[in-house]
Scaffold this motif. Structure first.
Motif: not given
Length: 270
Positions: A165-168, A172-176, A246-248, A253-254
């Motif tokens: 992850a980058g700027r997230v 949301f990261l906890e959900t993932i 980054g990777h995702v 930036d959805p």
């Protein structure tokens, strides 16, 4: 903000039942089918689904072994996931779709694009590796994953997710992370084993559908040269770079990724 509905696809014929999220309504163009990667679920695309304009109709299935999908004892090679994808299209009555693969989910998406071009209107690869076995970080991950036991350690899953992850947003990261912990240790092992033992270069051959390759230039896993292998292998392919991402890229930036998908699908209709 688009509404997201969650359903279940009972694929039958011995195949697993897959939850899937849906946003938008059927329109004039082919729908999008969003294909998540390793240890993910449909939730990885939730920000994108929320950002979908009314002109786009998208589905995001959770694949076997992951999230709340069925978890059969076997069938975790990339071609198994690819076969499930075709069965998912059949279940929904989708003749042709734009397949959007995120991270390693792009491997099964491109297998379908190469083997069943009659079912694929276009292919989008978001941070998808050309090769994996040559990546030191991935081979190091494999050493760790081989030793996993149930229940999978949350600290390990959190470190794995945050490393991509980058700027997230932290929530949301906890959900993932929560979703990744729904995959038992054997699924973590067998999916990664399948990715490392499959000839990924061979899965790039025979793809003739229009293809969009998207990559973040701060990807800690994939280099520009890795992405160039994809571009060199697929004749009708375009390259978009998200600078500073980054990777995702679809986490970071959805909204931008959705705009790029909209433009890509509009060009297919034109």
């Amino acid at each position: 903000m688009a509404a997201v509905a969650v359903h279940r696809a009972v694929l039958g014929d011995g195949r697993p039942t897959l939850p899937y999220a849906e946003a938008g309504r059927p329109g004039s163009g082919p729908p999008l089918v969003l294909v998540h990667g390793y240890a993910d679920s449909w939730w990885t695309f939730e920000p994108m689904l929320r950002a979908m304009p009314s002109a786009l109709h998208a589905y995001a299935p959770t694949q076997r072994g992951h999230g709340d999908a069925d978890k059969p004892a076997e069938g975790y090679l990339p071609e198994d996931f690819a076969d499930d994808l075709v069965a998912f299209l059949d279940h929904l009555g989708i003749e042709r779709a734009v397949l959007v693969g995120g991270s390693s989910g792009g491997v099964q998406a491109r297998i379908v694009a190469g083997r069943r071009p009659d079912r694929v209107a276009g292919l989008v690869l978001l941070g998808v590796p050309a090769l994996l076995a040559d990546k030191p970080g991935v081979t190091g991950l494999w050493e760790t994953v081989q030793a996993l036991r149930d229940p999978v350690d949350r600290a390990f899953a959190a470190e794995f997710t945050r490393g991509l992850a980058g700027r997230v947003a932290p929530g949301f990261l906890e959900t993932i992370v929560d979703e990744s912990l729904k995959a038992p240790a054997r699924v973590w092992r067998e999916v990664l084993r399948g990715l490392l033992e499959t000839d990924l270069a061979a899965t790039l051959t025979g793809i003739l559908v229009p293809t969009l390759v998207v990559w973040g230039d701060r990807d800690p896993v994939l280099t520009r040269s890795d992405q160039q292998l994809i571009l060199d292998a697929i004749p009708d392919s375009r390259f978009l770079v998200h600078e500073g991402a980054g990777h995702v890229v679809y986490w970071e930036d959805p909204d931008r990724v959705v705009r790029e998908l909209a433009a890509f699908t509009a060009a297919l209709r034109g």
